[in-house]
Design a protein around this motif. Structure first.
Motif, PDB file in Angstrom:
ATOM      1  N   VAL A 112     -22.894 -15.876 -10.469  1.00 61.58           N
ATOM      2  CA  VAL A 112     -23.668 -16.744  -9.585  1.00 61.58           C
ATOM      3  C   VAL A 112     -24.933 -17.242 -10.286  1.00 61.58           C
ATOM      4  O   VAL A 112     -25.238 -18.431 -10.305  1.00 61.58           O
ATOM      5  CB  VAL A 112     -24.044 -15.980  -8.293  1.00 61.58           C
ATOM      6  CG1 VAL A 112     -25.057 -16.768  -7.472  1.00 61.58           C
ATOM      7  CG2 VAL A 112     -22.787 -15.702  -7.473  1.00 61.58           C
ATOM      8  N   LYS A 113     -25.646 -16.301 -10.899  1.00 63.62           N
ATOM      9  CA  LYS A 113     -26.900 -16.641 -11.567  1.00 63.62           C
ATOM     10  C   LYS A 113     -26.666 -17.682 -12.667  1.00 63.62           C
ATOM     11  O   LYS A 113     -27.442 -18.616 -12.836  1.00 63.62           O
ATOM     12  CB  LYS A 113     -27.481 -15.359 -12.173  1.00 63.62           C
ATOM     13  CG  LYS A 113     -28.822 -15.522 -12.824  1.00 63.62           C
ATOM     14  CD  LYS A 113     -29.360 -14.181 -13.292  1.00 63.62           C
ATOM     15  CE  LYS A 113     -28.538 -13.672 -14.472  1.00 63.62           C
ATOM     16  NZ  LYS A 113     -29.001 -12.340 -14.931  1.00 63.62           N
ATOM     17  N   GLU A 114     -25.565 -17.517 -13.406  1.00 64.74           N
ATOM     18  CA  GLU A 114     -25.289 -18.423 -14.528  1.00 64.74           C
ATOM     19  C   GLU A 114     -24.959 -19.838 -14.055  1.00 64.74           C
ATOM     20  O   GLU A 114     -25.390 -20.820 -14.678  1.00 64.74           O
ATOM     21  CB  GLU A 114     -24.156 -17.851 -15.390  1.00 64.74           C
ATOM     22  CG  GLU A 114     -24.592 -16.601 -16.131  1.00 64.74           C
ATOM     23  CD  GLU A 114     -23.437 -15.751 -16.628  1.00 64.74           C
ATOM     24  OE1 GLU A 114     -23.705 -14.789 -17.371  1.00 64.74           O
ATOM     25  OE2 GLU A 114     -22.269 -16.011 -16.267  1.00 64.74           O
ATOM     26  N   VAL A 115     -24.220 -19.920 -12.958  1.00 61.59           N
ATOM     27  CA  VAL A 115     -23.937 -21.245 -12.385  1.00 61.59           C
ATOM     28  C   VAL A 115     -25.256 -21.932 -12.038  1.00 61.59           C
ATOM     29  O   VAL A 115     -25.476 -23.108 -12.343  1.00 61.59           O
ATOM     30  CB  VAL A 115     -23.057 -21.113 -11.120  1.00 61.59           C
ATOM     31  CG1 VAL A 115     -22.988 -22.433 -10.369  1.00 61.59           C
ATOM     32  CG2 VAL A 115     -21.660 -20.658 -11.476  1.00 61.59           C
ATOM     33  N   GLU A 128     -28.839 -10.997  -3.234  1.00 64.36           N
ATOM     34  CA  GLU A 128     -28.270  -9.782  -3.856  1.00 64.36           C
ATOM     35  C   GLU A 128     -26.945 -10.058  -4.574  1.00 64.36           C
ATOM     36  O   GLU A 128     -26.383  -9.179  -5.217  1.00 64.36           O
ATOM     37  CB  GLU A 128     -28.138  -8.644  -2.831  1.00 64.36           C
ATOM     38  CG  GLU A 128     -27.119  -8.850  -1.737  1.00 64.36           C
ATOM     39  CD  GLU A 128     -27.619  -9.784  -0.633  1.00 64.36           C
ATOM     40  OE1 GLU A 128     -26.966  -9.862   0.404  1.00 64.36           O
ATOM     41  OE2 GLU A 128     -28.673 -10.455  -0.819  1.00 64.36           O
ATOM     42  N   LEU A 129     -26.486 -11.319  -4.498  1.00 65.03           N
ATOM     43  CA  LEU A 129     -25.212 -11.659  -5.156  1.00 65.03           C
ATOM     44  C   LEU A 129     -25.427 -12.314  -6.524  1.00 65.03           C
ATOM     45  O   LEU A 129     -24.480 -12.728  -7.182  1.00 65.03           O
ATOM     46  CB  LEU A 129     -24.396 -12.608  -4.266  1.00 65.03           C
ATOM     47  CG  LEU A 129     -23.949 -12.026  -2.930  1.00 65.03           C
ATOM     48  CD1 LEU A 129     -23.365 -13.114  -2.036  1.00 65.03           C
ATOM     49  CD2 LEU A 129     -22.926 -10.925  -3.162  1.00 65.03           C
ATOM     50  N   GLU A 130     -26.706 -12.405  -6.919  1.00 63.76           N
ATOM     51  CA  GLU A 130     -27.059 -13.080  -8.154  1.00 63.76           C
ATOM     52  C   GLU A 130     -26.173 -12.696  -9.345  1.00 63.76           C
ATOM     53  O   GLU A 130     -25.763 -13.532 -10.136  1.00 63.76           O
ATOM     54  CB  GLU A 130     -28.508 -12.731  -8.477  1.00 63.76           C
ATOM     55  CG  GLU A 130     -29.294 -13.869  -9.037  1.00 63.76           C
ATOM     56  CD  GLU A 130     -30.680 -13.409  -9.469  1.00 63.76           C
ATOM     57  OE1 GLU A 130     -31.587 -13.446  -8.633  1.00 63.76           O
ATOM     58  OE2 GLU A 130     -30.826 -13.014 -10.647  1.00 63.76           O
ATOM     59  N   ASN A 131     -25.893 -11.420  -9.474  1.00 64.11           N
ATOM     60  CA  ASN A 131     -25.132 -10.959 -10.633  1.00 64.11           C
ATOM     61  C   ASN A 131     -23.643 -10.777 -10.356  1.00 64.11           C
ATOM     62  O   ASN A 131     -22.931 -10.194 -11.163  1.00 64.11           O
ATOM     63  CB  ASN A 131     -25.727  -9.649 -11.158  1.00 64.11           C
ATOM     64  CG  ASN A 131     -27.048  -9.911 -11.863  1.00 64.11           C
ATOM     65  OD1 ASN A 131     -27.119 -10.740 -12.761  1.00 64.11           O
ATOM     66  ND2 ASN A 131     -28.096  -9.232 -11.417  1.00 64.11           N
ATOM     67  N   SER A 132     -23.192 -11.278  -9.200  1.00 57.47           N
ATOM     68  CA  SER A 132     -21.767 -11.166  -8.897  1.00 57.47           C
ATOM     69  C   SER A 132     -20.995 -12.284  -9.591  1.00 57.47           C
ATOM     70  O   SER A 132     -21.535 -13.353  -9.849  1.00 57.47           O
ATOM     71  CB  SER A 132     -21.528 -11.308  -7.393  1.00 57.47           C
ATOM     72  OG  SER A 132     -22.294 -10.368  -6.705  1.00 57.47           O
ATOM     73  N   MET A 133     -19.734 -12.003  -9.861  1.00 60.40           N
ATOM     74  CA  MET A 133     -18.845 -13.043 -10.375  1.00 60.40           C
ATOM     75  C   MET A 133     -18.556 -14.018  -9.233  1.00 60.40           C
ATOM     76  O   MET A 133     -18.300 -13.590  -8.105  1.00 60.40           O
ATOM     77  CB  MET A 133     -17.513 -12.438 -10.815  1.00 60.40           C
ATOM     78  CG  MET A 133     -17.618 -11.545 -12.015  1.00 60.40           C
ATOM     79  SD  MET A 133     -17.779 -12.540 -13.504  1.00 60.40           S
ATOM     80  CE  MET A 133     -18.146 -11.250 -14.687  1.00 60.40           C
ATOM     81  N   VAL A 134     -18.549 -15.302  -9.545  1.00 62.54           N
ATOM     82  CA  VAL A 134     -18.252 -16.304  -8.519  1.00 62.54           C
ATOM     83  C   VAL A 134     -16.855 -16.072  -7.939  1.00 62.54           C
ATOM     84  O   VAL A 134     -16.616 -16.239  -6.746  1.00 62.54           O
ATOM     85  CB  VAL A 134     -18.358 -17.731  -9.111  1.00 62.54           C
ATOM     86  CG1 VAL A 134     -17.896 -18.771  -8.118  1.00 62.54           C
ATOM     87  CG2 VAL A 134     -19.789 -18.007  -9.538  1.00 62.54           C
ATOM     88  N   SER A 135     -15.945 -15.609  -8.798  1.00 67.19           N
ATOM     89  CA  SER A 135     -14.561 -15.400  -8.340  1.00 67.19           C
ATOM     90  C   SER A 135     -14.463 -14.285  -7.303  1.00 67.19           C
ATOM     91  O   SER A 135     -13.478 -14.200  -6.576  1.00 67.19           O
ATOM     92  CB  SER A 135     -13.677 -15.073  -9.539  1.00 67.19           C
ATOM     93  OG  SER A 135     -14.213 -13.991 -10.262  1.00 67.19           O
ATOM     94  N   GLY A 150     -17.013 -18.229   2.357  1.00 66.92           N
ATOM     95  CA  GLY A 150     -18.293 -18.698   2.881  1.00 66.92           C
ATOM     96  C   GLY A 150     -19.394 -18.638   1.841  1.00 66.92           C
ATOM     97  O   GLY A 150     -20.232 -19.543   1.753  1.00 66.92           O
ATOM     98  N   GLU A 151     -19.380 -17.579   1.044  1.00 67.58           N
ATOM     99  CA  GLU A 151     -20.415 -17.444   0.004  1.00 67.58           C
ATOM    100  C   GLU A 151     -20.269 -18.518  -1.062  1.00 67.58           C
ATOM    101  O   GLU A 151     -21.246 -19.089  -1.544  1.00 67.58           O
ATOM    102  CB  GLU A 151     -20.334 -16.045  -0.628  1.00 67.58           C
ATOM    103  CG  GLU A 151     -20.850 -14.948   0.289  1.00 67.58           C
ATOM    104  CD  GLU A 151     -20.359 -13.557  -0.098  1.00 67.58           C
ATOM    105  OE1 GLU A 151     -20.848 -12.587   0.496  1.00 67.58           O
ATOM    106  OE2 GLU A 151     -19.479 -13.434  -0.978  1.00 67.58           O
ATOM    107  N   ARG A 152     -19.020 -18.801  -1.421  1.00 69.22           N
ATOM    108  CA  ARG A 152     -18.775 -19.880  -2.389  1.00 69.22           C
ATOM    109  C   ARG A 152     -19.264 -21.203  -1.843  1.00 69.22           C
ATOM    110  O   ARG A 152     -19.830 -22.026  -2.565  1.00 69.22           O
ATOM    111  CB  ARG A 152     -17.278 -20.001  -2.685  1.00 69.22           C
ATOM    112  CG  ARG A 152     -16.752 -18.994  -3.649  1.00 69.22           C
ATOM    113  CD  ARG A 152     -15.264 -19.165  -3.783  1.00 69.22           C
ATOM    114  NE  ARG A 152     -14.954 -20.271  -4.671  1.00 69.22           N
ATOM    115  CZ  ARG A 152     -14.454 -20.097  -5.890  1.00 69.22           C
ATOM    116  NH1 ARG A 152     -14.214 -18.888  -6.327  1.00 69.22           N
ATOM    117  NH2 ARG A 152     -14.186 -21.122  -6.651  1.00 69.22           N
ATOM    118  N   GLN A 153     -19.027 -21.413  -0.562  1.00 69.47           N
ATOM    119  CA  GLN A 153     -19.446 -22.646   0.085  1.00 69.47           C
ATOM    120  C   GLN A 153     -20.974 -22.770   0.034  1.00 69.47           C
ATOM    121  O   GLN A 153     -21.519 -23.817  -0.293  1.00 69.47           O
ATOM    122  CB  GLN A 153     -18.951 -22.637   1.535  1.00 69.47           C
ATOM    123  CG  GLN A 153     -19.222 -23.888   2.306  1.00 69.47           C
ATOM    124  CD  GLN A 153     -18.354 -25.049   1.826  1.00 69.47           C
ATOM    125  OE1 GLN A 153     -17.355 -24.844   1.153  1.00 69.47           O
ATOM    126  NE2 GLN A 153     -18.768 -26.244   2.160  1.00 69.47           N
TER     127      GLN A 153
END
Lengths: 247, 239
Positions: free
Chosen positions: B94-97, B122-129, B134-137
């Motif tokens: 997420v952070k990298e995007v 808190e999702l900053e370091n999660s993989m987008v996949s 909803g979070e992707r949106q």
């Protein structure tokens, strides 16, 4: 510059996470160098040769990095970006999508250079390899071979309508080039007929060039590969730009 | 004052099929404009023709006084876009995007604040996949807002979001509107349209069948609820 830096940083991380390029581009040639070293050690290339088999093979094994990044890494990541519509998303930002492609090339070339260095260190540290020719000219020829092969890779990415075709085309070109150009199976031990077929491949000419410079051979014999690779590079880049599709 | 978006005579065909026919739109600064219609009515095609990611067969488009095809770089410094389907690189965080998007613009807002606002910190370091739909949106809406735009295109902005998240997005967009942000959005949720839009344009088979404020359209119809009004206008209400 900020854009370029950020993109290179992130794309490098992605390449490391993905492992494909690292495995095929760096670890595979390192392993091959080790095997060749163990088998041939300090044996001469042939009876009465002024250089060892390993010295003769260095250019070929060093070219695997170019082959893996140029014929797999670059075309597949571009095709994947198109497939995922990532290029389209970049189209509605101020960045030129061309920069994104350039970043791909830069990251993949860094992997190829790392591969070259890793192969060199394996052969030097374990088997006492020494380059006979000039390192500077060797690197120049390495750059030329990379440009020509990357041109083919960009061309593959441009003409593939989808990811599936890109995969197929890359495999059709990558594997024969890898095994028949002398990069893995030494050109010198191939039967004459196979050598003839091998000569058609651009990578074979590239490897001849790399071998020539690493062994310090007469430049006159290398004019043919130099001209061929330069022409090939120009044509493939022009054609790939002409046929490029963002979606 | 010049309109922020000006579309004249837009026509788009796919082969024999007409996707959009003679579309004229003007959107004023600070306005939230809704493009409505059923699936396949031509909303996304219209947005893509306006943005220049699709070619058009006829018509002219001006955004912020610029031609999106010829002055792409200049224009997209000031415009944010959220496509209906957002795809990201494999194994990207997420952070990298956000970092990449942030780096593309001369002036951009702090994406960490946006992540906090949208409950994604808190999702900053999660993989987008690994994100939920909803979070992707929400991530794709954040991408559109990072450039601190004067105008945003939001194609189905809250599809897949839960009620609470939708309301948070509405609230945030309304706040940006007060600061002068212009929004062109598409949506299938009429409560959302009613909560946000000043004016709407309803498309049916690529043709404009209504374009006005929500109050005016409601007055024309025998209904009170805008969803009923919408179905009545598109001729799809239950008899």
């Amino acid at each position: 510059m900020k854009v370029f830096r950020t993109l290179v940083k992130t794309e490098s991380k992605l390449a490391l996470r993905n492992m494909d390029s690292i495995l095929f581009g760096i670890l595979f040639p390192m392993a091959l160098a080790l095997i060749l070293g163990v088998i041939y050690g300090e044996k001469p290339a042939f009876e009465g040769a002024g250089y060892t088999f390993l010295q003769q093979s260095f250019g070929a094994v060093a070219a695997i990095g170019i082959c893996a990044t140029g014929l797999m890494g670059i075309p597949l990541s571009i095709a994947d970006y198109r497939h995922r519509k990532i290029l389209k998303r970049f189209k509605v930002t101020p960045v030129s999508p061309g920069l994104l492609l350039f970043v791909q090339v830069a990251v993949q070339f860094a992997i190829a250079l790392t591969s070259y260095l890793a192969v060199y260190l394996v052969l030097k540290l374990f088997f006492g390899y020494k380059m006979i020719g000039s390192t500077f000219y060797f690197l120049l020829s390495y750059l030329l071979v990379a440009i020509a092969i990357y041109g083919i890779g960009m061309l593959l990415a441009s003409i593939s309508p989808n990811l599936k075709t890109a995969n197929l085309l890359c495999s059709l070109i990558y594997f024969p080039m890898l095994f028949l150009s002398g990069a893995t199976v030494p050109y010198e031990i191939m039967p004459k007929a196979l050598q003839g077929a091998s000569d058609i491949m651009p990578l074979t000419q590239g490897i001849k060039l790399l071998k020539g410079f690493s062994l310090g051979l007469d430049l006159n014999n290398l004019m043919f590969p130099i001209i061929l690779l330069s022409v090939l590079a120009i044509i493939s880049f022009l054609v790939s730009i002409k046929f490029f599709q963002w979606e | 004052m010049n309109p922020v978006v000006k579309v004249e005579g837009l026509r788009k065909r796919y082969g024999d099929k007409t996707a959009v026919e003679d579309l004229n739109i003007e959107i004023a600064k600070g306005e939230i404009f809704g493009l409505l219609g059923h699936n396949g009515a031509g909303k996304t095609t219209t947005i893509e023709c306006i943005l220049g990611t699709k070619s058009m067969n006829a018509g002219t488009v001006e955004i912020l006084g610029l031609d999106p095809r010829k002055q792409r770089k200049q224009l997209f410094e000031r415009v944010g876009v959220q496509f209906q389907q957002s795809n990201y690189q494999d194994k990207i965080k997420v952070k990298e995007v956000c970092e990449i998007t942030h780096s593309l613009y001369k002036k951009a807002v702090d994406f960490r604040e946006l992540l906090v606002t949208f409950g994604m910190a808190e999702l900053e370091n999660s993989m987008v996949s690994e994100l939920s739909g909803g979070e992707r949106q929400k991530l794709s809406v954040i991408q559109a807002l990072i450039p601190d735009p004067e105008l945003v295109f939001l194609d189905e902005l809250t599809t897949g979001l839960d009620s609470k998240a939708r309301r948070e997005v509405w609230k945030y967009l309304s706040k940006l509107k007060e600061k002068g942000l212009t929004i062109l959005l598409t949506s299938h949720y009429m409560d959302e349209v009613k909560a946000l839009c000043d004016r709407v344009c309803i498309l049916k088979n690529g043709k404009v069948i209504a374009m006005d404020t929500i109050e005016a359209l409601t007055k024309q119809s025998p209904y009170e609820d805008f969803e009923e009004v919408y179905l009545w206008l598109t001729g799809e209400e239950d008899e």
